[in-house]
Scaffold this motif. Sequence first.
Motif, PDB file in Angstrom:
ATOM      1  N   SER A 103     -12.184   8.342   0.061  1.00  0.00           N
ATOM      2  CA  SER A 103     -12.098   8.605  -1.369  1.00  0.00           C
ATOM      3  C   SER A 103     -11.098   7.670  -2.032  1.00  0.00           C
ATOM      4  O   SER A 103     -10.100   7.268  -1.432  1.00  0.00           O
ATOM      5  N   SER A 104     -11.349   7.360  -3.281  1.00  0.00           N
ATOM      6  CA  SER A 104     -10.428   6.515  -4.049  1.00  0.00           C
ATOM      7  C   SER A 104      -9.316   7.325  -4.698  1.00  0.00           C
ATOM      8  O   SER A 104      -8.410   6.762  -5.317  1.00  0.00           O
ATOM      9  N   HIS A 105      -9.352   8.652  -4.565  1.00  0.00           N
ATOM     10  CA  HIS A 105      -8.396   9.507  -5.265  1.00  0.00           C
ATOM     11  C   HIS A 105      -7.063   9.652  -4.544  1.00  0.00           C
ATOM     12  O   HIS A 105      -6.116  10.182  -5.105  1.00  0.00           O
TER      13      HIS A 105
ATOM     14  N   LYS B 130      -9.930  12.671   3.239  1.00  0.00           N
ATOM     15  CA  LYS B 130     -10.786  12.918   2.084  1.00  0.00           C
ATOM     16  C   LYS B 130     -11.847  11.828   2.016  1.00  0.00           C
ATOM     17  O   LYS B 130     -11.541  10.653   1.841  1.00  0.00           O
TER      18      LYS B 130
END
Length: 216
Positions: free
Chosen positions: A66-68, A185
């Motif tokens: 995930s990029s978050h 994630k």
Amino acid sequence: MTRHSVVALFPIALTFSMNVLNAQSYDNVGSGRALQFDGIDDYIDLGDRFDDLTLPTTISAWVNVSSHMTYAFPIFNSQDNLPLYNGVTFAVSPLAFSIQYGDGMGENNPAFRRGKSASIPNIAGRWVNLTAIMRGPTDMDLFLNGINIGGQYGGSSDLPMASMFAADHAKIGAWFSNGITTHFKGQMDELKIYNRALSEAEIREQMCKKLLGTES
């Protein structure tokens, strides 16, 4: 005579469907199946099956992170629960990935661990293959999509890896370290763990090949 064998083959979506804690099945159209982890409480508990893990070892996985999040996502940890650096930890963030082992003598201090990490182009939101080979304290290699990307060594322990802790379990997607639990994630598939150092040619050959689990 050297014994060459696969310690374990983990086609995740199939082999560990009964051990998944909250992790959800995910169908990526055109790419088969994988597991999706929410970065909050998803992980797979493998029990104590890796208490006898020793070096050398090779660990490989397909991931889509995930990029978050920007901290290190735990892909695999062979010994998790106790507040100690021990066993092997394979981790990734969108901009780096690493392999390390702990000597079982403490935590929150580089004197108790040894590993290697490498910066990589941003991989958030796309599938990549990560492979790490760990032969000894200063003999490790990191591969992104079959290419050796160098990296830097970290930690200063010269003691052997410690892997025999009754309270610890091997886990996919979770890592308890320095009093903090982190979770992977993103999506993960085809986690493979070998009890030997693969050659560069073998890494590229197995990268896009499904194993049967009956290989020598």
